[in-house]
Design a protein around this motif. Structure first.
Motif, PDB file in Angstrom:
ATOM      1  N   THR A 165       6.313  -0.913  10.335  1.00 23.77           N
ATOM      2  CA  THR A 165       6.250  -2.339  10.691  1.00 23.77           C
ATOM      3  C   THR A 165       4.861  -2.953  10.542  1.00 23.77           C
ATOM      4  N   GLY A 166       3.840  -2.155  10.358  1.00 28.91           N
ATOM      5  CA  GLY A 166       2.505  -2.721  10.194  1.00 28.91           C
ATOM      6  C   GLY A 166       1.433  -1.688  10.459  1.00 28.91           C
ATOM      7  N   ARG A 167       0.227  -2.073  10.189  1.00 29.35           N
ATOM      8  CA  ARG A 167      -0.912  -1.173  10.418  1.00 29.35           C
ATOM      9  C   ARG A 167      -1.102  -0.901  11.903  1.00 29.35           C
ATOM     10  N   ARG A 168      -1.610   0.285  12.195  1.00 23.66           N
ATOM     11  CA  ARG A 168      -1.891   0.659  13.582  1.00 23.66           C
ATOM     12  C   ARG A 168      -3.356   1.065  13.671  1.00 23.66           C
ATOM     13  N   GLU A 177       0.833  -1.200   0.000  1.00 23.46           N
ATOM     14  CA  GLU A 177       0.000   0.000   0.000  1.00 23.46           C
ATOM     15  C   GLU A 177       0.867   1.248   0.000  1.00 23.46           C
ATOM     16  N   PRO A 178       0.404   2.331  -0.648  1.00 23.31           N
ATOM     17  CA  PRO A 178       1.160   3.587  -0.609  1.00 23.31           C
ATOM     18  C   PRO A 178       1.098   4.200   0.791  1.00 23.31           C
ATOM     19  N   VAL A 179       2.244   4.547   1.319  1.00 24.54           N
ATOM     20  CA  VAL A 179       2.361   5.066   2.684  1.00 24.54           C
ATOM     21  C   VAL A 179       3.185   6.346   2.657  1.00 24.54           C
ATOM     22  N   LEU A 180       2.799   7.275   3.511  1.00 23.34           N
ATOM     23  CA  LEU A 180       3.474   8.559   3.606  1.00 23.34           C
ATOM     24  C   LEU A 180       4.118   8.682   4.983  1.00 23.34           C
ATOM     25  N   LEU A 181       5.424   8.897   5.003  1.00 22.64           N
ATOM     26  CA  LEU A 181       6.104   9.238   6.249  1.00 22.64           C
ATOM     27  C   LEU A 181       6.103  10.752   6.392  1.00 22.64           C
ATOM     28  N   CYS A 216      -3.352   4.444   9.497  1.00 21.45           N
ATOM     29  CA  CYS A 216      -2.089   4.754  10.176  1.00 21.45           C
ATOM     30  C   CYS A 216      -1.243   3.493  10.271  1.00 21.45           C
ATOM     31  N   TRP A 217       0.085   3.666  10.318  1.00 20.74           N
ATOM     32  CA  TRP A 217       1.015   2.562  10.453  1.00 20.74           C
ATOM     33  C   TRP A 217       1.939   2.778  11.653  1.00 20.74           C
ATOM     34  N   VAL A 218       2.475   1.676  12.143  1.00 19.42           N
ATOM     35  CA  VAL A 218       3.440   1.727  13.249  1.00 19.42           C
ATOM     36  C   VAL A 218       4.810   2.102  12.695  1.00 19.42           C
ATOM     37  N   ALA A 270       3.351   7.725  10.153  1.00 20.13           N
ATOM     38  CA  ALA A 270       3.134   7.000   8.901  1.00 20.13           C
ATOM     39  C   ALA A 270       1.635   6.879   8.676  1.00 20.13           C
ATOM     40  N   VAL A 271       1.171   7.425   7.550  1.00 19.51           N
ATOM     41  CA  VAL A 271      -0.257   7.408   7.236  1.00 19.51           C
ATOM     42  C   VAL A 271      -0.437   7.037   5.767  1.00 19.51           C
TER      43      VAL A 271
END
Length: 521
Positions: free
Chosen positions: A109-112, A34-38, A96-98, A47-48
């Motif tokens: 590291t994974g979804r939050r 999935e596309p993720v933005l830091l 959101c991501w961890v 990270a979202v």
């Protein structure tokens, strides 16, 4: 920039150096397919999702403001901490991501999962809330009441037979035939029952009794309320001219109107649009997309000159003419017959379809009957409460004291009225939140989108930077030296930065954004 939703940039699961993420900025990558933005803000790394939940806008091209990320397309605002939508037009959160820090390495590291927890409600919340009008303001108010933790009865009343829908699409993609019907509802019908929102469709309110705290319906029944929100919207200005009631003559305000125009367009070959308003021009573009011959008739010398000035007026006229629209400016209609529209100069324009876009008027009948203070709309204070305690107004009918201009404004734009509905709901619950949003809207014509922030009912000068013909420009509207509004053409970041600077009243940051010198907010 890759298409929103596609994968680009580094694999954030493997990690990137901290130095790759600028303070106050973002880094686009992907994780778990999935596309993720830091994002780096205030010394924290978040990270979202990189895709806006509204129209899938590219958040990597947005702007960080505090601990929020704003979408470049329609200025939706999300919390970086929780992914929750903080400001419309978005309703749904982003994922959101961890984030893990290992020395100078930053990894996803994974979804939050984040469970939103509203602040406790102040004492004395109303026993019930009734909202009259299920447009942008009314719908957003109902959702906000539940998000804020209110568990009392909420009733959303509309005279229309349809649940709340995406009104901007009615003159754009939906009318053009590129947006399917299933895109139009704002929420599935079951959403309202799941949220405990009573949705009364086809219920026309004909009276309001503030003393008894109740509204009256056309069938004679009544409904009491603890607090009331009037969000009755606006009604099209109807032209009085011979033939104005013929079956091929349409106005565009509701989903039923848009459907009727589409049905007529299927068998029509030629259309006349009366009025070069935003709605009129968007309708012209949509009908051209359907292959109709389109003529636009308007009394002014340039389209939208009174609202956007001569440069944008000339640009839009040229854009529409390049797509085959024929303008008859400085003219009005004298008569409509089943076969044609005759202008005041005697010119006869053959047409099987006529759409009238002559503007709208606020629907203030209920407020007027109830004795609420009026002045070209319903007067409200900074908390959007009317002259009658316990009755609030939001949306197209409300004229509020704007802290940025020092004037009272009434603005008929989708995002503005959604934000008003959000603030009104919070104040119904006693939050004491001033409405101080900077107005924003967008207008789409073919593949060209204009973004407008601020509000300029008048101006001393318009400064043009860039090249409209190259679709790369900023127009600054000044009144007394002050920036009143900014229009951008394919300069989304400038639009976002200008909005943020106007919100803060930061003249230096605003000038820097307009001159292309702005960086982080």
């Amino acid at each position: 920039m890759a298409q929103p939703g596609s994968l680009a940039g580094p694999d954030l699961g493997r990690g990137v150096p901290l130095s790759a993420i600028p303070e106050g900025g973002t880094l686009l990558g992907h994780a778990g397919g999935e596309p993720v933005l830091l994002a780096r803000a205030g010394g924290e790394i978040y990270a979202v999702s990189a895709v806006c939940s509204h129209y899938s806008g590219p958040l990597a091209e947005g702007v960080i403001v505090g601990q929020t990320i704003r979408c470049p397309w329609h200025h939706a605002c999300f919390s970086l901490r929780t992914g929750q939508p903080l400001r419309p037009p978005a309703f749904n959160p982003i994922a959101c991501w961890v984030v893990a820090r290992e020395g100078d390495l930053v990894r996803v590291t994974g979804r939050r999962e984040v469970a939103p927890s509203p602040e406790p409600l102040p004492p004395g919340v109303p026993s019930s809330v009734v909202i009259v009008g299920a447009g942008a303001a009314g719908h957003m108010a109902a959702e906000t009441l539940r998000r804020e933790g209110y568990d009392g009865p909420v009733t959303l009343v509309t005279a229309e037979s349809e649940p709340p829908y995406d009104r901007p699409n009615l003159s754009k993609e939906y009318l053009a035939g590129t947006a399917p019907e299933e895109w139009i509802p704002l929420r599935p019908l079951e959403f309202y029952s799941e949220q405990g929102i009573t949705l009364r469709l086809g219920a026309r309110v004909t009276g309001l009794d503030p003393a008894a705290r109740q509204i009256r319906f056309a069938d004679g029944s009544t409904l009491g309320y603890g607090s009331l929100l009037l969000a009755t919207g606006a009604e099209p200005v109807r032209l009085r001219l011979p033939g104005g009631e013929l079956p091929q003559v349409h106005y565009l305000r509701s989903l039923a109107d848009s459907r009727a125009i589409i049905a007529r367009a299927r068998s029509a070959r030629r259309a006349v649009v009366l009025g070069a308003s935003f709605i009129g021009l968007e309708v012209a573009a949509s009908l051209r997309a359907r292959g109709l011959e389109v003529a636009v008739v308007a009394p002014e010398a340039r389209p939208l000159e009174r609202v956007m000035g001569p440069d944008i007026g000339d640009y839009l006229r040229g854009l529409h003419e390049a797509h085959g629209v024929v303008f008859h400016l400085g003219q009005t209609a004298r008569e409509i017959t089943p076969e044609a529209v005759t202008l005041q100069n005697g010119l006869r324009l053959p047409a099987e379809l006529v759409v009238i876009g002559a503007g709208v008027r606020p629907a203030v009948g209920l407020a007027e009957e109830a004795g609420l203070a009026l002045d070209r709309g319903v007067l409200v204070n900074e908390y959007l409460e009317t002259s009658q305690p316990g009755i609030f107004a939001a949306g197209d009918i409300a004229r509020w004291p704007d802290p940025h201009s020092g004037e009272r404004l009434r603005v008929e734009h989708w995002v503005v009225v959604q934000r008003m509905g959000q603030t009104a709901a919070r104040n119904i619950l006693g939050r004491g939140e001033r409405f101080d949003a900077v107005p924003f809207f967008w207008s789409a014509h073919y593949d060209t989108v204009l973004a407008y922030v601020g509000h300029a009912e008048r101006w001393d000068a318009i400064e043009l930077s860039g090249d409209l013909s190259a679709r790369d420009a900023v127009l600054t509207f000044r009144q007394g030296g002050r920036v009143a509004a900014v229009v951008t053409l394919f300069r989304d970041r400038t639009s976002l930065l200008a909005e943020a600077a106007l919100e803060r009243g930061d003249a230096a940051a605003l000038e820097a954004a307009l001159q292309g010198r702005a960086g982080k907010v």
